[in-house]
Design a protein around this motif. Sequence first.
Motif, mmCIF file in Angstrom:
data_model
loop_
_atom_site.group_PDB
_atom_site.id
_atom_site.type_symbol
_atom_site.label_atom_id
_atom_site.label_comp_id
_atom_site.label_asym_id
_atom_site.label_seq_id
_atom_site.Cartn_x
_atom_site.Cartn_y
_atom_site.Cartn_z
ATOM 1 N N LYS A 1 0.814 11.726 7.829
ATOM 2 C CA LYS A 1 0.801 11.972 9.282
ATOM 3 C C LYS A 1 1.050 10.674 10.054
ATOM 4 O O LYS A 1 1.784 10.667 11.038
ATOM 5 C CB LYS A 1 -0.554 12.563 9.695
ATOM 6 N N ALA A 2 0.409 9.604 9.594
ATOM 7 C CA ALA A 2 0.558 8.317 10.284
ATOM 8 C C ALA A 2 2.008 7.830 10.183
ATOM 9 O O ALA A 2 2.575 7.331 11.148
ATOM 10 C CB ALA A 2 -0.392 7.285 9.688
ATOM 11 N N GLN A 3 2.606 8.017 8.993
ATOM 12 C CA GLN A 3 4.003 7.582 8.824
ATOM 13 C C GLN A 3 4.913 8.333 9.795
ATOM 14 O O GLN A 3 5.788 7.747 10.419
ATOM 15 C CB GLN A 3 4.456 7.855 7.390
ATOM 16 N N LEU B 1 -3.407 11.993 5.510
ATOM 17 C CA LEU B 1 -3.416 11.240 6.771
ATOM 18 C C LEU B 1 -2.330 10.163 6.779
ATOM 19 O O LEU B 1 -1.723 9.891 7.812
ATOM 20 C CB LEU B 1 -4.791 10.595 7.002
ATOM 21 N N HIS B 2 -2.105 9.594 5.610
ATOM 22 C CA HIS B 2 -1.054 8.571 5.478
ATOM 23 C C HIS B 2 0.305 9.168 5.879
ATOM 24 O O HIS B 2 1.075 8.563 6.627
ATOM 25 C CB HIS B 2 -1.050 8.080 4.025
ATOM 26 N N ASN C 1 -11.012 2.052 -3.449
ATOM 27 C CA ASN C 1 -10.927 3.491 -3.238
ATOM 28 C C ASN C 1 -9.672 4.083 -3.879
ATOM 29 O O ASN C 1 -9.698 5.208 -4.393
ATOM 30 C CB ASN C 1 -10.977 3.817 -1.738
ATOM 31 N N LEU D 1 -7.216 12.829 1.006
ATOM 32 C CA LEU D 1 -7.106 13.048 2.453
ATOM 33 C C LEU D 1 -6.576 11.779 3.132
ATOM 34 O O LEU D 1 -5.618 11.822 3.899
ATOM 35 C CB LEU D 1 -8.480 13.428 3.035
ATOM 36 N N SER D 2 -7.190 10.636 2.802
ATOM 37 C CA SER D 2 -6.797 9.394 3.479
ATOM 38 C C SER D 2 -5.427 8.907 3.027
ATOM 39 O O SER D 2 -4.551 8.675 3.850
ATOM 40 C CB SER D 2 -7.790 8.260 3.192
ATOM 41 N N HIS D 3 -5.263 8.754 1.693
ATOM 42 C CA HIS D 3 -4.077 8.035 1.204
ATOM 43 C C HIS D 3 -2.817 8.891 1.145
ATOM 44 O O HIS D 3 -1.728 8.361 1.052
ATOM 45 C CB HIS D 3 -4.350 7.452 -0.180
ATOM 46 N N MET E 1 -11.828 12.798 -0.256
ATOM 47 C CA MET E 1 -11.632 11.732 0.714
ATOM 48 C C MET E 1 -10.416 10.852 0.391
ATOM 49 O O MET E 1 -9.640 10.505 1.281
ATOM 50 C CB MET E 1 -12.883 10.868 0.842
ATOM 51 N N TYR F 1 0.831 -1.222 0.000
ATOM 52 C CA TYR F 1 0.000 0.000 0.000
ATOM 53 C C TYR F 1 0.859 1.262 0.000
ATOM 54 O O TYR F 1 0.633 2.191 -0.771
ATOM 55 C CB TYR F 1 -0.914 -0.039 1.229
ATOM 56 N N ARG F 2 1.870 1.289 0.863
ATOM 57 C CA ARG F 2 2.748 2.461 0.954
ATOM 58 C C ARG F 2 3.400 2.739 -0.408
ATOM 59 O O ARG F 2 3.393 3.866 -0.895
ATOM 60 C CB ARG F 2 3.832 2.206 2.002
ATOM 61 N N GLY G 1 -12.247 -2.694 -0.238
ATOM 62 C CA GLY G 1 -12.637 -1.284 -0.175
ATOM 63 C C GLY G 1 -11.445 -0.363 -0.333
ATOM 64 O O GLY G 1 -11.495 0.640 -1.038
ATOM 65 N N LEU G 2 -10.341 -0.743 0.312
ATOM 66 C CA LEU G 2 -9.115 0.059 0.229
ATOM 67 C C LEU G 2 -8.625 0.120 -1.222
ATOM 68 O O LEU G 2 -8.334 1.194 -1.757
ATOM 69 C CB LEU G 2 -8.046 -0.584 1.122
#
Lengths: 84, 466
Positions: free
Chosen positions: B216-218, B213-214, B244, B208-210, B205, B156-157, B240-241
């Motif tokens: 920030k999470a990293q 926020l990704h 999307n 924002l998510s991929h 969305m 995913y990354r 779903g991932l």
Amino acid sequence: MKASQLLLASAIWLVFSEDSYAYIDPGTGSFILQMLIAGVLGAIFYLKVYWQKVKLFVANRWRSAKVRFTDPEPDMQDGDDQTE
Amino acid sequence: MATIRQSDQGTVEPSSFRDPSGFIFRRNGTLYRQVNRSYKEYFDSLMESGLYENLIQADLLIPHREVAPDLRCTDQAYKIIEPEPIRFISYPYEWSFSQLKDAALATIRIQKEALNRNLSLKDCSAYNIQFRDGKPAFIDTLSFEPYREGRPWVAYRQFCQHFLAPLALMSYVDVRLNQLSRIYLDGLPLDLASALLPARTHLRMGLLSHIHLHAKAQIRYADKTLDTSGRKISRVGMLGLVDNLEVTVRKLEWRPAGTEWGEYYDDTNYSASATEDKERIVAAFLERAGPALVWDVGANTGLFSRVASDRKIPTIAFDIDPAAVEKNYRETVAKGETYILPLLLDLTNPSPAIGWANVERMAFLQRGPADAVMALALIHHLAISNNVPLGRIAEMFAKMGEHLIVEFVPKSDSQVRRLLTTREDVFPDYRQEVFEKEFARYFEIEESVPLQDTDRTLYLMRQLNP
């Protein structure tokens, strides 16, 4: 909790978290993020597939109803050789 | 070509060292892939699950044939396969927006097909995609692993960094930002992409998510060790991932500012009959040279590249303008063309050799030579806009191919006059006789034909010492 609220909550939590350096290992964050968003995206995907099935069902019903009422001999419609 | 390891059994390709599952090697000029015993179970699942067949039928994976095991390179070999050769290796920083987008969508389709067969991609590097007969195809046969429900997607990354981040930047900020891929070989750092994207992308969305926020999470978890074993991602969550990601990529668009594709301007100053004349001359030169591979440098949207590719001569159409390459690629897709590959290239600073030990990704010249090089309406840009002396241009072309189809555009031509309006004319040697003399040091001039209604001349040359 609604899907969008969950996503918003995750967003706020991440945005106000402290910074460190992603280049040490960006992999852990990528795993965590997937776990955070997969539930929401899975729900959306489930609804999308369900909605497509509904649309397909309605379209099929509509088509068969149309055939029943407007076309007494549907198998004649496809031939190239039919005459008016 | 540079090598990192040699043995009696073959030469390992310099880009093939990260994956313990196997590697690519060359033996007697043929490219093979060794599948190591450690990857046996996964390779067998790919072949036996029906996924291989499925992806080959959809033109999404490079086909291979199994060859005799005694061709192995090391004793860890389980099988040796011979993948179908790729005509020209290209890299993401040489692709136009739609080429990268199509590569991303092909990767997602492969992951969807894989999940259907309980397999999953373990790598999503953009370097695993090559253009084959005009379409993106996955080349790393060893990138599949069994899908285990509950586990996150390990690639995913990479998908976000190699595809989504550059596409979003090209779409929202500037198409030239694909050049960041040349610096960040393992994909764009997401915190950099997040910082460069406009604030309004937080309202989308997917982005924002991929990306945001990704990133920030990293950053938040970069220096933490977490036990994620208790947390699961359901199969629907995984689908779903992936879905999307596909929707997010599909929604990204790019077109040159203020233009429609149909209006995109071909910058020519000569008549339709001169264009036809030029096509005829180029066709006759190609007929005489008989090349098996053509590089058209300064191809613009590919008008003259198609004189070659329409004759079923594989042709790489290079141009410096991302909009011209994009338009050219869209035309190849619309017409289903298989002999032409448009690519982005600045001939004054061509792609260098980069990556580990400077050998992982090949330089432009390492990927040659071509049989014939076409350089039409290009010399004046190199000599006058970029101040390269004619002798050096000849020297560079001599490294690129055996035959050369080149157009000399003299100072009397309006295109050259335009270049000289903002410059002092410090080019006393920019004359046809100097051009011929300098090129004659490397090439024999086989034919020269004046282009009708213009002061231009087209040459067919052949290298003296190929």
